[in-house]
Scaffold this active site. Structure first.
Site, PDB file in Angstrom:
ATOM      1  CG  HIS A 268      -2.271   0.655   1.340  1.00  0.00           C
ATOM      2  ND1 HIS A 268      -2.247   1.514   0.398  1.00  0.00           N
ATOM      3  CD2 HIS A 268      -2.899   0.963   2.228  1.00  0.00           C
ATOM      4  CE1 HIS A 268      -3.587   2.263   0.680  1.00  0.00           C
ATOM      5  NE2 HIS A 268      -4.037   1.827   1.686  1.00  0.00           N
ATOM      6  CG  HIS A 307      -4.038   0.824  -8.454  1.00  0.00           C
ATOM      7  ND1 HIS A 307      -5.058   0.940  -8.333  1.00  0.00           N
ATOM      8  CD2 HIS A 307      -3.278   1.717  -7.574  1.00  0.00           C
ATOM      9  CE1 HIS A 307      -5.314   1.698  -7.203  1.00  0.00           C
ATOM     10  NE2 HIS A 307      -4.439   2.218  -6.747  1.00  0.00           N
ATOM     11  CG  ASP A 363       3.137   4.368  -3.768  1.00  0.00           C
ATOM     12  OD1 ASP A 363       3.102   5.754  -3.181  1.00  0.00           O
ATOM     13  OD2 ASP A 363       2.368   3.706  -3.386  1.00  0.00           O
TER      14      ASP A 363
HETATM   15  N1  CMC Z   1       5.418  -6.478 -10.244  1.00  0.00           N
HETATM   16  C1  CMC Z   1       5.546  -7.837 -10.966  1.00  0.00           C
HETATM   17  N2  CMC Z   1       4.080  -8.381 -11.151  1.00  0.00           N
HETATM   18  C2  CMC Z   1       2.897  -7.871 -10.532  1.00  0.00           C
HETATM   19  C3  CMC Z   1       2.867  -6.522 -10.094  1.00  0.00           C
HETATM   20  C4  CMC Z   1       4.141  -5.978  -9.794  1.00  0.00           C
HETATM   21  N3  CMC Z   1       4.488  -4.889  -8.941  1.00  0.00           N
HETATM   22  N4  CMC Z   1       1.652  -6.521  -9.651  1.00  0.00           N
HETATM   23  C5  CMC Z   1       1.033  -7.282  -9.992  1.00  0.00           C
HETATM   24  N5  CMC Z   1       1.701  -8.261 -10.344  1.00  0.00           N
HETATM   25  C6  CMC Z   1       1.071  -9.510 -11.175  1.00  0.00           C
HETATM   26  C7  CMC Z   1       0.789 -10.546 -10.235  1.00  0.00           C
HETATM   27  O1  CMC Z   1       1.733 -11.249 -10.070  1.00  0.00           O
HETATM   28  C8  CMC Z   1      -0.265 -11.241 -10.943  1.00  0.00           C
HETATM   29  O2  CMC Z   1       0.324 -12.033 -11.897  1.00  0.00           O
HETATM   30  P1  CMC Z   1      -0.240 -13.661 -12.461  1.00  0.00           P
HETATM   31  O3  CMC Z   1      -2.045 -13.214 -12.878  1.00  0.00           O
HETATM   32  O4  CMC Z   1       0.542 -14.131 -13.072  1.00  0.00           O
HETATM   33  O5  CMC Z   1      -0.584 -14.295 -10.954  1.00  0.00           O
HETATM   34  C9  CMC Z   1      -0.995 -10.092 -11.711  1.00  0.00           C
HETATM   35  O6  CMC Z   1      -0.040  -9.225 -11.991  1.00  0.00           O
HETATM   36  C10 CMC Z   1      -2.071  -9.662 -10.962  1.00  0.00           C
HETATM   37  O7  CMC Z   1      -1.786  -9.127  -9.765  1.00  0.00           O
HETATM   38  P2  CMC Z   1      -2.593  -9.109  -8.418  1.00  0.00           P
HETATM   39  O8  CMC Z   1      -1.338  -9.186  -7.237  1.00  0.00           O
HETATM   40  O9  CMC Z   1      -3.686 -10.024  -8.567  1.00  0.00           O
HETATM   41  O10 CMC Z   1      -3.168  -7.690  -8.273  1.00  0.00           O
HETATM   42  P3  CMC Z   1      -3.801  -6.965  -7.070  1.00  0.00           P
HETATM   43  O11 CMC Z   1      -4.984  -6.192  -7.635  1.00  0.00           O
HETATM   44  O12 CMC Z   1      -4.149  -8.029  -5.948  1.00  0.00           O
HETATM   45  O13 CMC Z   1      -2.549  -6.242  -6.586  1.00  0.00           O
HETATM   46  C11 CMC Z   1      -1.192  -4.393  -6.111  1.00  0.00           C
HETATM   47  C12 CMC Z   1      -2.375  -4.905  -6.777  1.00  0.00           C
HETATM   48  C13 CMC Z   1      -0.859  -3.012  -6.053  1.00  0.00           C
HETATM   49  C14 CMC Z   1      -1.059  -4.992  -4.638  1.00  0.00           C
HETATM   50  C15 CMC Z   1      -0.093  -5.032  -6.723  1.00  0.00           C
HETATM   51  O14 CMC Z   1       0.080  -4.581  -8.037  1.00  0.00           O
HETATM   52  C16 CMC Z   1       1.484  -4.894  -6.308  1.00  0.00           C
HETATM   53  O15 CMC Z   1       1.707  -5.444  -5.196  1.00  0.00           O
HETATM   54  N6  CMC Z   1       2.187  -3.762  -6.549  1.00  0.00           N
HETATM   55  C17 CMC Z   1       3.408  -3.570  -6.093  1.00  0.00           C
HETATM   56  C18 CMC Z   1       3.158  -2.643  -4.926  1.00  0.00           C
HETATM   57  C19 CMC Z   1       2.792  -1.160  -5.032  1.00  0.00           C
HETATM   58  O16 CMC Z   1       3.630  -0.712  -6.058  1.00  0.00           O
HETATM   59  N7  CMC Z   1       1.955  -0.778  -4.303  1.00  0.00           N
HETATM   60  C20 CMC Z   1       1.265   0.486  -4.371  1.00  0.00           C
HETATM   61  C21 CMC Z   1      -0.069   0.696  -5.037  1.00  0.00           C
HETATM   62  S1  CMC Z   1      -0.852   2.334  -5.236  1.00  0.00           S
HETATM   63  C22 CMC Z   1      -0.553   3.315  -3.763  1.00  0.00           C
HETATM   64  C23 CMC Z   1      -1.575   2.816  -3.058  1.00  0.00           C
HETATM   65  O17 CMC Z   1      -2.988   3.167  -3.166  1.00  0.00           O
HETATM   66  O18 CMC Z   1      -1.294   2.282  -1.961  1.00  0.00           O
END
Ligand code: CMC
Length: 436
Positions: A268, A307, A363
């Site tokens: 987050h 995201h 971020d």
């Molecule tokens: N790098 C590599 N792969 C990723 C990333 C990433 N940053 N984010 C998602 N994926 C992949 C994930 O492994 C999955 O792949 P597969 O379908 O092969 O399993 C696919 O993309 C879908 O991801 P998800 O985890 O199901 O997506 P989510 O909506 O649950 O997660 C997130 C969203 C923001 C937690 C995630 O994208 C993440 O961990 N990003 C990195 C951390 C980050 O930058 N967070 C800040 C968010 S913006 C500020 C805020 O509002 O907090």
């Protein structure tokens, strides 16, 4: 004219049910009538991580993740970032309209006159370890304010709510700055009422022996823009914590501490700090392809990318990139920018990221800019929490005054044992606890 209803056939019984569709949703409680026997509990939905569940009605923030749109109370984020100050935007979020000139004057006056912390709160902060993480200090001190303002428990009293809102928005920069000065082992700096919200924050962070702190205008404006961009983001993890905890009628200091605790997580608001660590680990532009390979092999995540809602681009990231350029004109370019730009270029062309709709989020560039401004990475999430206070409080007010809301209490699917016989001590077998 199509009928706004949904007809469900339960294939277990052959029974048909018709439920209304409103705002593209059906009410989960309407599913409870679907039973196989009269004594059945009824059908529930299962939605871990709230992937497809609306938990409230809200008129504060609108996001269209497919089209990269973010609006506060109907105003596009781009316009607010260009034309407003953060306190103007905070007023908009909290009260629904942009303030008139006298309204803004009085609002700024009130917030400015709530920036002081009691000496007992200052002493409380002095008790933290010198190298404690500033986010831990922030969360704990916000919670501790609950002991300073016991009147805050009157959450149904609008006048009391407004007072706590002013106190919190006024005091969060002071707490944030104190956490920084504590880490640096510098003496605390008291607020200066002549200065704007962002300038006063800079004063409390960076004033040394000069009699009056004078903020660099471009940096103060950039900080204010960053505050606007971070002010609210509808039902994210931290805001959901704020709503969930305050649904128990907990006071806003304790509720907000829980929201800030959620924000601290690396997935987050903590991601901005992680981006800097990642750029440090990569080290130079030529090492970017190897790092991208590591991400694709599943070894690590590309922090600052992806995201839950934005699947095209994060509009905040675009404004931040532009603001960063203005900051770099004053501070000089952060050498990490080169690595970040290369990371973005390669990732946006790569099938792995394109297929998963992974784009830079808020971020990705904010940390590089914060570092150029002189902040240590540990402070980045605290910088996120200051403006998000306005959003959390706007969401809190909305929750408290929403007649449909009750204490938040999800259901579960129980996967444990059926009732079993108690096992006496001598007859128990060792539990397979994972090795430490
Ligand atoms: N790098 C590599 N792969 C990723 C990333 C990433 N940053 N984010 C998602 N994926 C992949 C994930 O492994 C999955 O792949 P597969 O379908 O092969 O399993 C696919 O993309 C879908 O991801 P998800 O985890 O199901 O997506 P989510 O909506 O649950 O997660 C997130 C969203 C923001 C937690 C995630 O994208 C993440 O961990 N990003 C990195 C951390 C980050 O930058 N967070 C800040 C968010 S913006 C500020 C805020 O509002 O907090």
């Amino acid at each position: 004219m199509p009928d706004d209803t949904l007809t469900i056939t339960d294939n277990r019984t052959g029974q048909k049910y018709t439920v209304p569709i409103e705002n593209g949703t059906i009410r989960a409680m309407n599913l409870r009538q679907i039973k196989t026997r009269p004594e059945d509990f009824g059908l529930m939905t299962y939605d871990p991580a709230f992937m497809n569940t609306a938990s409230c009605r809200s008129s504060i923030t609108y996001i269209d993740g497919e089209r990269g749109i973010l609006r506060y109370r109907g105003y596009p984020i781009e316009v607010l970032a260009e034309r407003c100050t953060f306190l103007e935007v905070a007023y908009l979020l909290l009260f629904g309209e942009l303030p008139t000139e006298p309204e803004l004057k009085s609002w700024v006056h009130d917030i400015t006159h709530h920036t002081m912390l009691h000496e007992s709160t200052k002493k409380f902060m002095e008790g933290f370890r010198y190298d404690g993480h500033p986010m831990g200090m922030f969360v704990s001190t916000v919670a501790a304010l609950s002991t300073v303002y016991p009147d805050a428990r009157h959450v149904h009293d609008p006048a009391s709510r407004l007072l706590q809102i002013k106190r919190l928005i006024g005091k969060v920069p002071s707490i944030a700055a104190m956490s920084y000065r504590h880490n640096m082992e510098f003496p605390y700096v008291y607020p200066d009422n002549d200065l704007s919200y962002a300038e006063n924050f800079m004063n409390m962070l960076w004033k040394m022996v000069e009699p009056k702190y004078v903020a660099q205008p471009a940096i103060a404006r950039a900080l204010d823009i960053l505050f606007i961009l971070h002010a609210d983001h509808e039902q994210n993890c931290g805001t959901n914590a704020m709503r969930s905890v305050s649904s128990a009628q907990t006071d806003p200091y304790l509720s907000m501490a829980s929201a800030a605790a959620a924000l601290a997580g690396p997935l987050h608001g903590g991601a901005n700090e992680e981006v800097l660590k990642m750029l440090d680990e990569i080290g130079s532009k030529d090492k970017v392809p190897a790092y991208i390979k590591k991400v694709k092999d599943g070894g690590v995540k590309l922090m600052g990318f992806g995201h839950r809602i934005y699947k095209n681009y994060d509009p905040r990231a675009k404004i931040i990139k532009w603001t960063a350029e203005q900051v770099f004109e004053v501070t000089g370019r952060n050498p990490k920018l080169e690595i970040a730009l290369e990371l973005e270029r390669i990732a946006l062309e790569d099938e792995y990221f394109v297929k998963r709709k992974l784009y830079p989020n808020v971020d990705f560039y904010s940390g590089i800019m914060y570092q150029a401004m002189g902040f240590r990475p540990e402070m980045f999430t605290v910088l996120f929490a200051i403006p998000r206070t306005a959003g959390w409080l706007a969401q809190w007010q909305e929750l408290i005054t929403d007649p449909e809301q009750k204490i938040a209490r999800p259901r579960q699917i129980y996967t444990g044992h059926e009732e079993r016989e108690f096992v006496a001590m001598g007859k128990r077998t060792a539990t397979a606890v994972p090795a430490r």
